[in-house]
Enzyme design. Structure first.
Site, PDB file in Angstrom:
ATOM      1  NE  ARG A  97      11.376  30.574 -24.150  1.00 43.84           N
ATOM      2  CZ  ARG A  97      10.529  30.061 -24.978  1.00 43.84           C
ATOM      3  NH1 ARG A  97      10.684  30.247 -26.256  1.00 43.84           N
ATOM      4  NH2 ARG A  97       9.518  29.373 -24.532  1.00 43.84           N
ATOM      5  CG  ASP A 134       7.198  26.140 -15.064  1.00 42.43           C
ATOM      6  OD1 ASP A 134       6.568  25.098 -14.800  1.00 42.43           O
ATOM      7  OD2 ASP A 134       7.633  26.387 -16.201  1.00 42.43           O
TER       8      ASP A 134
HETATM    9  P1  AMP Z   1       8.024  27.227 -21.103  1.00 43.19           P
HETATM   10  O1  AMP Z   1       7.664  25.861 -21.582  1.00 43.19           O
HETATM   11  O2  AMP Z   1       8.120  28.243 -22.198  1.00 43.19           O
HETATM   12  O3  AMP Z   1       7.169  27.693 -19.976  1.00 43.19           O
HETATM   13  O4  AMP Z   1       9.522  27.108 -20.554  1.00 43.19           O
HETATM   14  C1  AMP Z   1       9.900  26.216 -19.545  1.00 43.19           C
HETATM   15  C2  AMP Z   1      11.345  26.482 -19.166  1.00 43.19           C
HETATM   16  O5  AMP Z   1      12.213  26.244 -20.277  1.00 43.19           O
HETATM   17  C3  AMP Z   1      11.640  27.913 -18.747  1.00 43.19           C
HETATM   18  O6  AMP Z   1      12.623  27.874 -17.748  1.00 43.19           O
HETATM   19  C4  AMP Z   1      12.167  28.544 -20.007  1.00 43.19           C
HETATM   20  O7  AMP Z   1      12.985  29.663 -19.738  1.00 43.19           O
HETATM   21  C5  AMP Z   1      12.963  27.404 -20.605  1.00 43.19           C
HETATM   22  N1  AMP Z   1      13.086  27.525 -22.069  1.00 43.19           N
HETATM   23  C6  AMP Z   1      12.114  27.322 -22.995  1.00 43.19           C
HETATM   24  N2  AMP Z   1      12.597  27.520 -24.240  1.00 43.19           N
HETATM   25  C7  AMP Z   1      13.891  27.863 -24.097  1.00 43.19           C
HETATM   26  C8  AMP Z   1      14.943  28.176 -25.017  1.00 43.19           C
HETATM   27  N3  AMP Z   1      14.759  28.190 -26.340  1.00 43.19           N
HETATM   28  N4  AMP Z   1      16.166  28.461 -24.509  1.00 43.19           N
HETATM   29  C9  AMP Z   1      16.392  28.445 -23.175  1.00 43.19           C
HETATM   30  N5  AMP Z   1      15.454  28.131 -22.267  1.00 43.19           N
HETATM   31  C10 AMP Z   1      14.212  27.860 -22.712  1.00 43.19           C
HETATM   32 MG    MG Z   2       7.004  29.114 -18.769  1.00 38.62          MG
END
Ligand code: AMP
Ligand code: MG
Length: 463
Positions: free
Chosen positions: A90, A245
């Site tokens: 996103r 990540d």
């Molecule tokens: P985060 O927990 O924000 O570090 O995200 C972990 C993974 O989930 C990453 O690959 C993000 O791009 C994906 N991600 C988190 N929220 C969304 C969303 N609403 N739509 C698509 N991908 C998401």
């Molecule tokens: Mg992240």
């Protein structure tokens, strides 16, 4: 108008590093905040920028000239479990700028719609996490912690569905880069040695020009993680999702999710509801940073001609993490006490008193030089005895005033600002932003810890 002097280098890397695509349009973008000070520091002239133009550009509805939007590929260990394919689900890297001081910075939209990495996600962000990241990252920067920054926040005029329907928003953030430990893992896990070599060369050229190869890179990334997490510890900051990540190899704090700075101190504090085991509790952060660096080392092994020798060499390097971290943390807590090299027992005894009494972490350190410091404690005799030991060391209180913030982005205030913004009132967000970006200035309103009723015990990852 605005002119962003893009100079894109990541987009010149091989195709399998990313997926190129434009942002997905939103219905009715409306500017919440544009960070003109940051723009100026980056060499971007934003003086003639209207709110409508900013809203169009930083929602993704208009693509600035010179941008080359792409979603970056990466993998990662999430809560210890391996995810071979994450990537920007996103977010979109618009491109890079070179600031007048010669440093290169990414400009990235977050919440800009679906990408090939979205899996089941909607590619969007709601207003809450956007405002939280804006406040947290700008506060961290003002305090002096390496971090991504917030350039703009825009409402989309659309709703996103989480547990309920919530207003959507897009954050524009800047970073030294968005290269993560998980970016290295992505290629290592696929056995794509060529890409791994390209990424390593690129990372060294961009961030660690003095590194001679993978072993140097490992050492320097490790040192930056040790310094960063020591700074977090000195602020009572809990990241909450220290997955590989979410670890930038540059040593910047990145991906503010269910993070918070503690009010009352306890080493076992956890906020995130998804962190059931307390993996990323305050006091576990150094251990997990070490674990993450071990994953980074593992991803570099395929680059080495003699893999068995590389494993021995890298193991010897990462075994030094606990000492490096301890030295960094000791320097931070010494400075918090206004001492050059504090007796570790003196530090431990204060923290033990604070934990026992649930003293406010920030306000206890800020108050130390004052006579009313004892009011932060229940065991005032115990505190008085500690304080006289400390005063015997002749602390440098002027240095303490530059080290210990008076104002931090307190969780209950962030939640209140978000609630108001959801109801259409952005004033609390703007007032809080002004306060937390002046962290060393006394501010009675924003220094106040939450009352029992105001206290927010949990944060949610529903970002
Ligand atoms: P985060 O927990 O924000 O570090 O995200 C972990 C993974 O989930 C990453 O690959 C993000 O791009 C994906 N991600 C988190 N929220 C969304 C969303 N609403 N739509 C698509 N991908 C998401
Ligand atoms: Mg992240």
């Amino acid at each position: 108008m605005i002119h962003i002097p893009f100079d894109n280098s990541y987009a010149a890397l091989p195709d399998r590093f990313y997926a190129r695509q434009p942002a997905v349009r939103v219905a009715a973008p409306a500017l919440i905040k544009f960070n003109h000070d940051l723009a100026r520091d980056l060499g971007i002239d934003s003086s003639g920028l209207t709110d409508a133009e900013a809203a169009a550009l930083f929602s993704g509805n208009a693509t600035p000239e010179g941008a080359d939007p792409l979603a970056q590929a990466y993998a990662g260990h999430q809560f210890g479990g391996w995810s071979p394919q994450l990537g920007d689900g996103r977010a979109l890297l618009l491109g890079e700028v070179i600031a007048p001081d010669g440093t290169r910075h990414d400009i990235q939209l977050k919440g800009s719609g679906r990408t090939p990495f979205s899996r089941s996600g909607d590619g969007r962000a709601w207003l809450g996490p956007v405002l939280r990241e804006y406040l947290m990252s700008e506060a961290m920067h003002a305090i002096g912690v390496p971090t991504t920054r917030a350039l703009a926040a825009v409402r989309t005029g659309e709703t996103v569905q989480r547990e309920t329907a919530l207003p959507g928003a897009v954050l524009t953030r800047t970073a030294a880069s968005h290269i993560r430990v998980g970016t290295f893992q992505f290629f290592a896990a696929r056995g794509d040695r060529d890409a791994l070599q390209t990424l390593t060369d690129y990372t060294i050229a961009r961030h660690f020009p003095k590194a001679g190869g993978p072993a140097d890179l490992l050492e320097q990334v490790m040192q930056r993680q040790a310094d960063l997490v020591a700074k977090w510890m000195g602020l009572g900051f809990i990241h909450g999702v220290m997955n590989t990540d979410n670890v930038s190899v540059t040593g910047e704090t990145i991906d503010y999710g269910p993070c918070a700075m503690m009010d009352s101190y306890h080493p076992d504090t956890v906020f995130s509801t998804i962190d059931q085991q307390g993996r990323y509790a305050y006091s576990n952060q150094p251990k997990l940073a070490h674990w993450n660096i071990a994953q980074f080392a593992t991803s570099l092994v395929p680059l080495m001609p003699d893999q068995a020798a590389a494993i021995d060499r890298f193991t010897a390097i990462i075994n030094r993490f606990p000492d490096l971290f301890a030295a960094a943390q000791h320097a931070i807590f010494s400075a918090k006490l206004g001492l050059e090299n504090a007796d570790p027992q003196l530090i431990d005894d204060l923290l033990a008193l604070m934990a026992q009494d649930g003293a406010d972490f920030t306000n206890s350190f800020a108050a130390l030089p004052r006579d009313d410091a004892r009011d932060q404690f229940i065991d005032r005799t115990g505190f008085d005895a500690w304080k006289s030991r400390w005063l015997d060391q002749n602390p440098d209180t002027a240095q303490m005033a530059r080290t210990n913030p008076q104002v931090i982005p307190r969780l209950h205030r962030i939640e209140a600002a978000i609630q108001a913004a959801v109801a259409g009132d952005d004033a609390p967000f703007h007032a809080m932003l002004a306060a937390v970006t002046q962290p060393f200035t006394a501010n009675e309103t924003f220094a106040r810890p939450p009352t029992t009723d105001e206290k927010v015990a949990r944060t949610f990852c529903g970002t």
